[in-house]
Design a protein around this motif. Structure first.
Motif, PDB file in Angstrom:
ATOM      1  N   ALA A 273      68.434  46.750 -50.095  1.00 56.51           N
ATOM      2  CA  ALA A 273      67.546  47.181 -49.010  1.00 56.51           C
ATOM      3  C   ALA A 273      68.267  48.128 -48.067  1.00 56.51           C
ATOM      4  O   ALA A 273      67.697  49.139 -47.609  1.00 56.51           O
ATOM      5  CB  ALA A 273      67.023  45.963 -48.257  1.00 56.51           C
ATOM      6  N   GLU A 274      69.529  47.851 -47.763  1.00 56.27           N
ATOM      7  CA  GLU A 274      70.295  48.695 -46.850  1.00 56.27           C
ATOM      8  C   GLU A 274      70.502  50.088 -47.436  1.00 56.27           C
ATOM      9  O   GLU A 274      70.519  51.088 -46.714  1.00 56.27           O
ATOM     10  CB  GLU A 274      71.648  48.044 -46.551  1.00 56.27           C
ATOM     11  N   GLN A 275      70.638  50.169 -48.768  1.00 55.77           N
ATOM     12  CA  GLN A 275      70.859  51.446 -49.431  1.00 55.77           C
ATOM     13  C   GLN A 275      69.545  52.163 -49.750  1.00 55.77           C
ATOM     14  O   GLN A 275      69.552  53.246 -50.327  1.00 55.77           O
ATOM     15  CB  GLN A 275      71.649  51.230 -50.721  1.00 55.77           C
ATOM     16  N   GLY A 276      68.423  51.537 -49.375  1.00 58.95           N
ATOM     17  CA  GLY A 276      67.137  52.172 -49.594  1.00 58.95           C
ATOM     18  C   GLY A 276      66.629  52.092 -51.021  1.00 58.95           C
ATOM     19  O   GLY A 276      65.734  52.848 -51.411  1.00 58.95           O
ATOM     20  N   ALA A 297      59.724  37.005 -49.489  1.00 60.44           N
ATOM     21  CA  ALA A 297      59.386  35.658 -49.944  1.00 60.44           C
ATOM     22  C   ALA A 297      60.082  34.585 -49.112  1.00 60.44           C
ATOM     23  O   ALA A 297      59.580  33.464 -48.980  1.00 60.44           O
ATOM     24  CB  ALA A 297      59.754  35.499 -51.417  1.00 60.44           C
ATOM     25  N   VAL A 298      61.238  34.924 -48.528  1.00 54.92           N
ATOM     26  CA  VAL A 298      61.986  33.929 -47.750  1.00 54.92           C
ATOM     27  C   VAL A 298      62.094  34.297 -46.273  1.00 54.92           C
ATOM     28  O   VAL A 298      62.429  33.440 -45.446  1.00 54.92           O
ATOM     29  CB  VAL A 298      63.400  33.703 -48.341  1.00 54.92           C
ATOM     30  N   HIS A 299      61.838  35.548 -45.911  1.00 56.26           N
ATOM     31  CA  HIS A 299      61.957  35.959 -44.512  1.00 56.26           C
ATOM     32  C   HIS A 299      60.731  35.522 -43.702  1.00 56.26           C
ATOM     33  O   HIS A 299      59.636  35.354 -44.259  1.00 56.26           O
ATOM     34  CB  HIS A 299      62.119  37.476 -44.418  1.00 56.26           C
ATOM     35  N   ASP A 334      69.268  36.168 -24.844  1.00 53.33           N
ATOM     36  CA  ASP A 334      69.506  37.054 -23.707  1.00 53.33           C
ATOM     37  C   ASP A 334      68.657  38.320 -23.763  1.00 53.33           C
ATOM     38  O   ASP A 334      68.263  38.857 -22.745  1.00 53.33           O
ATOM     39  CB  ASP A 334      70.985  37.449 -23.650  1.00 53.33           C
ATOM     40  N   VAL A 335      68.410  38.815 -24.974  1.00 54.52           N
ATOM     41  CA  VAL A 335      67.601  40.028 -25.132  1.00 54.52           C
ATOM     42  C   VAL A 335      66.571  39.779 -26.225  1.00 54.52           C
ATOM     43  O   VAL A 335      66.706  38.869 -27.036  1.00 54.52           O
ATOM     44  CB  VAL A 335      68.474  41.242 -25.509  1.00 54.52           C
ATOM     45  N   GLU A 336      65.557  40.598 -26.222  1.00 52.55           N
ATOM     46  CA  GLU A 336      64.512  40.459 -27.236  1.00 52.55           C
ATOM     47  C   GLU A 336      64.992  41.096 -28.539  1.00 52.55           C
ATOM     48  O   GLU A 336      65.240  42.294 -28.619  1.00 52.55           O
ATOM     49  CB  GLU A 336      63.222  41.126 -26.770  1.00 52.55           C
ATOM     50  N   VAL A 337      65.158  40.262 -29.574  1.00 59.05           N
ATOM     51  CA  VAL A 337      65.653  40.713 -30.868  1.00 59.05           C
ATOM     52  C   VAL A 337      64.593  40.444 -31.913  1.00 59.05           C
ATOM     53  O   VAL A 337      63.970  39.381 -31.918  1.00 59.05           O
ATOM     54  CB  VAL A 337      66.972  39.989 -31.245  1.00 59.05           C
ATOM     55  N   ASN A 338      64.385  41.397 -32.817  1.00 56.68           N
ATOM     56  CA  ASN A 338      63.425  41.185 -33.895  1.00 56.68           C
ATOM     57  C   ASN A 338      63.914  40.086 -34.826  1.00 56.68           C
ATOM     58  O   ASN A 338      65.038  40.140 -35.337  1.00 56.68           O
ATOM     59  CB  ASN A 338      63.220  42.472 -34.697  1.00 56.68           C
ATOM     60  N   PHE A 344      65.690  42.455 -40.279  1.00 54.31           N
ATOM     61  CA  PHE A 344      66.131  41.067 -40.130  1.00 54.31           C
ATOM     62  C   PHE A 344      66.814  40.602 -41.413  1.00 54.31           C
ATOM     63  O   PHE A 344      66.380  40.934 -42.515  1.00 54.31           O
ATOM     64  CB  PHE A 344      64.946  40.156 -39.827  1.00 54.31           C
ATOM     65  N   ASP A 345      67.903  39.823 -41.261  1.00 59.75           N
ATOM     66  CA  ASP A 345      68.488  39.170 -42.436  1.00 59.75           C
ATOM     67  C   ASP A 345      69.142  37.866 -42.013  1.00 59.75           C
ATOM     68  O   ASP A 345      69.729  37.754 -40.937  1.00 59.75           O
ATOM     69  CB  ASP A 345      69.481  40.086 -43.158  1.00 59.75           C
ATOM     70  N   TYR A 346      69.019  36.855 -42.891  1.00 56.72           N
ATOM     71  CA  TYR A 346      69.542  35.531 -42.580  1.00 56.72           C
ATOM     72  C   TYR A 346      71.063  35.502 -42.576  1.00 56.72           C
ATOM     73  O   TYR A 346      71.667  34.680 -41.885  1.00 56.72           O
ATOM     74  CB  TYR A 346      69.018  34.507 -43.580  1.00 56.72           C
ATOM     75  N   LYS A 347      71.699  36.357 -43.358  1.00 56.33           N
ATOM     76  CA  LYS A 347      73.157  36.340 -43.392  1.00 56.33           C
ATOM     77  C   LYS A 347      73.720  36.575 -42.001  1.00 56.33           C
ATOM     78  O   LYS A 347      74.567  35.812 -41.515  1.00 56.33           O
ATOM     79  CB  LYS A 347      73.682  37.389 -44.368  1.00 56.33           C
ATOM     80  N   THR A 348      73.259  37.632 -41.333  1.00 57.62           N
ATOM     81  CA  THR A 348      73.723  37.922 -39.976  1.00 57.62           C
ATOM     82  C   THR A 348      73.293  36.830 -39.007  1.00 57.62           C
ATOM     83  O   THR A 348      74.080  36.376 -38.159  1.00 57.62           O
ATOM     84  CB  THR A 348      73.172  39.277 -39.506  1.00 57.62           C
ATOM     85  N   PHE A 349      72.049  36.384 -39.138  1.00 52.83           N
ATOM     86  CA  PHE A 349      71.516  35.372 -38.235  1.00 52.83           C
ATOM     87  C   PHE A 349      72.318  34.073 -38.336  1.00 52.83           C
ATOM     88  O   PHE A 349      72.724  33.492 -37.330  1.00 52.83           O
ATOM     89  CB  PHE A 349      70.050  35.122 -38.578  1.00 52.83           C
ATOM     90  N   PHE A 350      72.578  33.613 -39.559  1.00 54.69           N
ATOM     91  CA  PHE A 350      73.339  32.376 -39.749  1.00 54.69           C
ATOM     92  C   PHE A 350      74.789  32.546 -39.301  1.00 54.69           C
ATOM     93  O   PHE A 350      75.385  31.621 -38.738  1.00 54.69           O
ATOM     94  CB  PHE A 350      73.289  31.937 -41.209  1.00 54.69           C
ATOM     95  N   ASP A 351      75.361  33.720 -39.569  1.00 55.71           N
ATOM     96  CA  ASP A 351      76.733  33.961 -39.110  1.00 55.71           C
ATOM     97  C   ASP A 351      76.817  33.872 -37.592  1.00 55.71           C
ATOM     98  O   ASP A 351      77.794  33.339 -37.037  1.00 55.71           O
ATOM     99  CB  ASP A 351      77.229  35.327 -39.579  1.00 55.71           C
TER     100      ASP A 351
END
Length: 358
Positions: A273-276, A297-299, A334-338, A344-351
Motif C-alpha cells: 500500500a505504501e508503494q502504491g 477486512a481488518v481495519h 492530544d490531537v485528532e488523529v485518523n 491508518f495501520d495497526y503496526k504503528t498504532f500497536f507500537d
C-alpha cells in the motif's frame, strides 16, 4: 550511571539476610542503616534490584509491601502448586483453602511457606499471568486445563479471521497467558488448554481463539456487530505477550476471503500500500487480490470505530489486561488523529500503545 556507595551497602546487607521475603518496612530499615536517604531513592533502588533479578518487588497494590530476596522461593512455590496432584485432577482449579496442603513442607524441600505467605504467592501468580480468580475462593491455572476442545456452535463461515504464524517456536505459555488476560470475557466457561471462546457484550461480538502448537499457529475468528474492534483488542493482547519473548518471530497474517488456508502477511500488505501497488498475488496462488480490500477486512470502518477501539484499549489498561501502555499513545488523545482510512495501520498504532514508558 554509577551507584552511590550507600546502594552497594544496602545490596550487600540484603544479600546476607536469611529470610526469603521481607516486609517493606524491613527494606526501609536496611536502606536507612546503609545511608540510603529518601523514599524516592529507596524506590529507585528497589526497581534496580528487581531489574537485576536480586529481589522481586512490584508497586502494585497488595504486592508493594513485600520484597522477595530469594526468587527461587517464588518459583519453588509455583512449582509445588502446578505439580500438585489435586490441582491436576481438578484441571487447573485450585481452592485457596487447599494451599495449606499443597504447600505443606515435605522432606527435602528447600523452602517453607507459612500461611501468611499464601495470599502473596497467589497475587504473584496473577501478576505473572499464571492464574486468575474465580468466585467461591478458587483460582484457575489455564496451563492445566483439559486438552480436548469442548463442543460448541460458532458461525465460522463469514467470520472475520486472522492468524499468527510463529516462525521457529510457539511458546506454550502464550495461550494460557492470553486466557488469563481476557478471562472476564470467557463465554459459558468454554476454555481449554489451547483455546478459548470469548464474548464482548459491549461490542456484541464473539471470538474463538485457538492455538495449533504443532503447526505453530494461533487462529482467531470473530463474528458479531463490531467484530473488527474486537479483533483489534485480541490482536493487541497477543502482540503484548509476544513482544515479551526476546527474538520471537511472529508473522501477523490476513487470510484470503475465498481461500482461508492461504494468508498474506499484514506487514507485506502495508508495504504494498505504501508503494502504491494495488494488487498482490499471494504465494501458492495464481490470483491477484486487492491490497486495499485485504487491509480493509481488518481495519476500522470509520473514525468512530477507531475511537471506540482506542477507548477500549485504555479500558484494558485500567483493568490490568494491558500492561505495556506507552507514552506514544498520548498523541492519539492530544490531537485528532485518523484512526481509519488509507493512512491508518495497526503496526504503528500497536507500537505506539506498547512503547516503553508510562
Amino acid at each position: 550511571n554509577e551507584w552511590p556507595l550507600s546502594w552497594f551497602r544496602a545490596k550487600a546487607q540484603l544479600e546476607q539476610m536469611n529470610e526469603p521475603r521481607i516486609s517493606y518496612e524491613a527494606f526501609e530499615g536496611v536502606c536507612r542503616d546503609a545511608g540510603v536517604q529518601g523514599e524516592v531513592s529507596r524506590e529507585v533502588l528497589g526497581d534496580f534490584l528487581h531489574d537485576l533479578g536480586i529481589v522481586i518487588h512490584f508497586s502494585d497494590f497488595g504486592l508493594d509491601d513485600n520484597h522477595v530476596l530469594d526468587p527461587k522461593w517464588v518459583t519453588g512455590a509455583v512449582y509445588k502448586i502446578i505439580n500438585a496432584e489435586s490441582v491436576a485432577a481438578g484441571k487447573g482449579l485450585l481452592r485457596l483453602d487447599a494451599l495449606k496442603e499443597v504447600l505443606r513442607p515435605e522432606e527435602g524441600d528447600a523452602y517453607k511457606y507459612r500461611r501468611v505467605d499464601h495470599h502473596y504467592i497467589i497475587k504473584l501468580m496473577k501478576k505473572f499471568e499464571l492464574c486468575y480468580e474465580l468466585e467461591g475462593g478458587e483460582v484457575l491455572i489455564p496451563q492445566l486445563l483439559a486438552v480436548p476442545q469442548p463442543s460448541f456452535d460458532f458461525p465460522y463461515e463469514g467470520a472475520l479471521c486472522f492468524v499468527l504464524h510463529y516462525a521457529d517456536f510457539l511458546p506454550p505459555s502464550v495461550m494460557p497467558r492470553f486466557i488469563v488476560k481476557r478471562h472476564q470475557e470467557i463465554k459459558d466457561r468454554l476454555r481449554w488448554r489451547t483455546g478459548v471462546v470469548l464474548k464482548h457484550p459491549q461490542l456484541e461480538a464473539t471470538a474463538v481463539v485457538r492455538a495449533d502448537n504443532e503447526a505453530r499457529r494461533i487462529h482467531i475468528a470473530v463474528t458479531g456487530k463490531e467484530r473488527k474492534v474486537y479483533l483489534a483488542l485480541i490482536w493487541l493482547s497477543l502482540r503484548e505477550i509476544n513482544i515479551g519473548f526476546e527474538g520471537l518471530r511472529v508473522s501477523e497474517r490476513v487470510p484470503l476471503p475465498d481461500n482461508p488456508a492461504v494468508s498474506v502477511a499484514y506487514e507485506t500488505l502495508l508495504d504494498y500500500a505504501e508503494q502504491g501497488l494495488e494488487k498482490i498475488i499471494p504465494e501458492n496462488t495464481k490470483k491477484a487480490y486487492s491490497v486495499r480490500e485485504l487491509l480493509n477486512a481488518v481495519h476500522p470502518d470509520s473514525q468512530s470505530d477507531g475511537e471506540n477501539m482506542l477507548a477500549l484499549a485504555r479500558d484494558d489498561k485500567e483493568k490490568g489486561r494491558l500492561r505495556k501502555f506507552g507514552k506514544g499513545l498520548n498523541k492519539y488523545f492530544d490531537v485528532e488523529v485518523n484512526l481509519f482510512g488509507v493512512k491508518f495501520d495497526y503496526k504503528t498504532f500497536f507500537d505506539d500503545i506498547l512503547s516503553k514508558g508510562e
